[in-house]
Design an enzyme around this catalytic site. Structure first.
Site, PDB file in Angstrom:
ATOM      1  N   ALA A  47      18.210  91.900  54.264  1.00 42.61           N
ATOM      2  CA  ALA A  47      19.416  92.702  54.082  1.00 42.61           C
ATOM      3  C   ALA A  47      19.791  92.915  52.610  1.00 42.61           C
ATOM      4  O   ALA A  47      19.977  94.062  52.173  1.00 42.61           O
ATOM      5  CB  ALA A  47      20.567  92.083  54.869  1.00 42.61           C
ATOM      6  N   ARG A  85      17.707 102.303  58.225  1.00 41.06           N
ATOM      7  CA  ARG A  85      17.787 101.153  59.144  1.00 41.06           C
ATOM      8  C   ARG A  85      19.262 100.920  59.470  1.00 41.06           C
ATOM      9  O   ARG A  85      20.110 100.916  58.587  1.00 41.06           O
ATOM     10  CB  ARG A  85      17.151  99.898  58.520  1.00 41.06           C
ATOM     11  CG  ARG A  85      15.637 100.091  58.280  1.00 41.06           C
ATOM     12  CD  ARG A  85      14.937  98.767  58.022  1.00 41.06           C
ATOM     13  NE  ARG A  85      14.930  97.944  59.224  1.00 41.06           N
ATOM     14  CZ  ARG A  85      14.606  96.654  59.224  1.00 41.06           C
ATOM     15  NH1 ARG A  85      14.285  96.036  58.097  1.00 41.06           N
ATOM     16  NH2 ARG A  85      14.613  95.967  60.360  1.00 41.06           N
ATOM     17  N   GLN A 189       7.668  87.121  59.912  1.00 38.01           N
ATOM     18  CA  GLN A 189       8.202  86.882  58.574  1.00 38.01           C
ATOM     19  C   GLN A 189       8.272  85.393  58.250  1.00 38.01           C
ATOM     20  O   GLN A 189       8.185  85.022  57.073  1.00 38.01           O
ATOM     21  CB  GLN A 189       9.620  87.488  58.435  1.00 38.01           C
ATOM     22  CG  GLN A 189       9.653  89.002  58.451  1.00 38.01           C
ATOM     23  CD  GLN A 189       9.932  89.547  59.837  1.00 38.01           C
ATOM     24  OE1 GLN A 189       9.638  88.890  60.841  1.00 38.01           O
ATOM     25  NE2 GLN A 189      10.473  90.744  59.918  1.00 38.01           N
ATOM     26  N   ASP A 230      22.209  89.709  58.721  1.00 40.36           N
ATOM     27  CA  ASP A 230      22.096  91.130  58.379  1.00 40.36           C
ATOM     28  C   ASP A 230      23.445  91.830  58.425  1.00 40.36           C
ATOM     29  O   ASP A 230      23.649  92.850  57.773  1.00 40.36           O
ATOM     30  CB  ASP A 230      21.098  91.822  59.301  1.00 40.36           C
ATOM     31  CG  ASP A 230      19.680  91.347  58.996  1.00 40.36           C
ATOM     32  OD1 ASP A 230      19.297  90.280  59.500  1.00 40.36           O
ATOM     33  OD2 ASP A 230      18.991  92.010  58.193  1.00 40.36           O
ATOM     34  N   ASN A 240      21.576  88.849  63.140  1.00 43.01           N
ATOM     35  CA  ASN A 240      20.440  88.380  62.335  1.00 43.01           C
ATOM     36  C   ASN A 240      19.179  88.610  63.163  1.00 43.01           C
ATOM     37  O   ASN A 240      19.241  89.047  64.316  1.00 43.01           O
ATOM     38  CB  ASN A 240      20.630  86.896  61.954  1.00 43.01           C
ATOM     39  CG  ASN A 240      19.624  86.439  60.910  1.00 43.01           C
ATOM     40  OD1 ASN A 240      19.411  87.109  59.896  1.00 43.01           O
ATOM     41  ND2 ASN A 240      18.986  85.304  61.131  1.00 43.01           N
ATOM     42  N   LYS A 241      18.052  88.331  62.581  1.00 48.18           N
ATOM     43  CA  LYS A 241      16.740  88.538  63.211  1.00 48.18           C
ATOM     44  C   LYS A 241      16.734  88.103  64.668  1.00 48.18           C
ATOM     45  O   LYS A 241      17.269  87.046  65.016  1.00 48.18           O
ATOM     46  CB  LYS A 241      15.716  87.725  62.420  1.00 48.18           C
ATOM     47  CG  LYS A 241      14.306  87.721  62.951  1.00 48.18           C
ATOM     48  CD  LYS A 241      13.708  89.100  63.070  1.00 48.18           C
ATOM     49  CE  LYS A 241      13.865  89.898  61.791  1.00 48.18           C
ATOM     50  NZ  LYS A 241      13.654  91.352  61.989  1.00 48.18           N
TER      51      LYS A 241
END
Lengths: 345, 345
Positions: A47, A85, A189, A230, A240-241
């Site tokens: 982010a 995004r 990631q 994020d 978040n992810k």
């Protein structure tokens, strides 16, 4: 320090995060179109790093335009970058700052002023991440085993990192016995980036699959979880992810504190709760293929939400550069967001 | 029906599950050594299928030996096969049955008697899986969305499947609106095998990564979870594919019933609880590489437990071929295991 985003005299240089850890390749971008594409295809990700890259993208748009069309070019660049995004709010916060510069600035001075603002966004992320690392490290008990998900490190933040910054700083202080990194499907990631950063920083690191979190919480001692964010809504709900929410539920079930480390640029006071956060659904080939090889059987429906929302009740504390906030979060978030100068959309 | 394990006149034929779904290749094995290797390298996988393959492996050992050394060859084959994989108890249960035949049988008749017993093990798995499928289907509400993990289908069971058998049967009865399959890292049995089986059976199927389970439980309606088992302790604790425990915790947190479907050959009454179940730790390259390509950064420690243990308190019911058991499980498991004729080690 590896720079994931850098301004080099007259253009942007990005570390291509898709190629790590196999290859440490940098790409030089001289147009806003290319920056937008790099955000979309995740050459740059995380982010805070997305926000910084987008700010520099606006500078490139102004630089490429002749003086007559510069204002329009900047406005259209901002729209283009905002559409890359949907979930990370830092992107919109950075673009809003660029829009204010464009609105208030003498067109003759626009390129210079936009660059100054973009550099300021970048420097603020840098100093925020340093503060978050120091504050976050105070949450670690001695000899801590810490679990993190995805990558909230220096390459995600264009700075020292948030969650990973705290882990590295706590390790520097001798407080970390082990960091456990989840691989973070679909784009890995954790396996690719977090392991790479932690090992380079000398932190004893263990890699596990996402599916192993519950098993290790039950059978090994895990002292804390720390992740990035994020977007954080006004009530403390955290996007978040994907996978973060499952980990938060598991942490609660095992009495493990669950911390979120994020700069105040991640806070979106315009959203009352996480229910309003748009969750990006990415291409399903990220799930069905790995490293370009098809791994899944043909399936009529494949889902690929890139993020999930963790309700604030599962969050032990939020570490920002302006302090550590604890439940109830609404007042604390209002305070840190206000002192940040109205970055919200 | 696809046969994952088959006795063909004088040898064993296995479906190579490592190549699915890209390739449906069968391998013909004529020695016990090859069967042991196939179990170890997961050419054949799934607790019931492993048991059946091992039983046929003992037959091959007897067949290959001359009559003077046959008894010793069988004993050594049983030891060899028992050392292939530690967690699934069906393996040990099947081998124990073969050992009893060897002990009690006239050496002249040994090959035939061993083959008869192996066929019986196989047929019992087949009829158990049919009964489990029918009983399991009764647990589905109308229009159910069901989530499953790993692969407990026909190729895992050398029969109709346990958890997948129940899903397919419930779908045949018009009760399933959607099945959600987790990809099941590291070896992707969900993405490769479960999706392949469910789609072939005409079940509307959605593939997700393991990390998405919490997100979909929170944001979509999921009516039930049903999974297989590799070993069930006397108190109802369940060893199953790594990630099962996390899903059980998430199911409990979201009020979703969590069912285990497994034949009584999976029950190990010699273990009071799941704490005593040995968890196989497999090669770390399964985590760091996918389809032969290195995906993870270099990491000093990588963990790869293949299974985890779900405590009985998180299990809503256990579906066996002899009935649906509910908490407390101890008495019910004792009943079904006893009526099974003392298969426990």
């Amino acid at each position: 320090m590896t720079h994931s985003v850098e301004w080099c005299e007259d253009h942007v240089r990005l570390l291509d995060q898709r190629l790590l850890p196999q290859e440490e390749r940098y790409v030089d971008l001289r147009t806003c179109d290319k920056v937008a594409a790099a955000i979309r295809d995740m050459t740059v990700r995380g982010a805070p790093a997305i926000g910084v890259a987008a700010a520099y993208g606006v500078v490139l748009a102004a630089q490429c335009a002749d003086s007559a069309s510069r204002t329009d070019a900047v406005a259209s660049a901002i729209s283009q970058l905002a559409a890359t995004r949907p979930t990370a709010v830092n992107l919109f916060a950075a673009l809003e700052r660029m829009r204010c510069v464009q609105r208030d600035c003498d067109p003759q001075l626009l390129v210079g002023e936009l660059l100054r603002e973009a550099r300021t966004v970048h420097e603020e992320e840098l100093s925020a991440s340093m503060a978050i690392s120091s504050l976050g490290a105070t949450l670690f008990p001695a000899g801590a085993t810490v679990l993190t998900h995805c990558n909230a490190g220096m390459i995600a933040t264009a700075a020292h990192g948030t969650a990973l910054g705290a882990i590295v700083e706590a390790h520097r202080q001798g407080k970390v016995s082990r960091a456990i990194a989840t691989e973070t499907r679909p784009l890995l990631q954790g396996a690719r980036l977090t392991v790479w950063e932690l090992v380079r920083a000398g932190v004893p690191t263990t890699l596990i699959t996402d599916s192993m979190v519950g098993h290790f919480m039950r059978t090994s001692h895990i002292d804390l979880v720390i992740v990035g964010a994020d977007r954080i809504a006004a009530n403390g709900d955290v996007a978040n992810k994907i996978g973060t929410y499952s980990i938060a539920v598991l942490a609660r079930a095992h009495g493990v504190p669950f911390y979120v480390a994020a700069p105040t640029s991640t806070v979106d006071m315009s959203l009352r709760s996480g229910a309003a956060i748009e969750i990006e659904e990415r291409n399903t080939t990220e799930v069905t293929s790995i490293a370009g090889i098809r791994v899944a059987a043909e399936c009529p429906e494949v889902r690929n939400p890139a993020f999930d929302v963790t309700p604030h009740r599962l969050v032990t504390a939020i570490v920002t550069e302006r302090g550590i906030l604890r439940s109830p979060f609404t007042r604390g978030l209002k305070g840190v967001a206000a002192s940040h100068g109205g970055r919200s959309r």
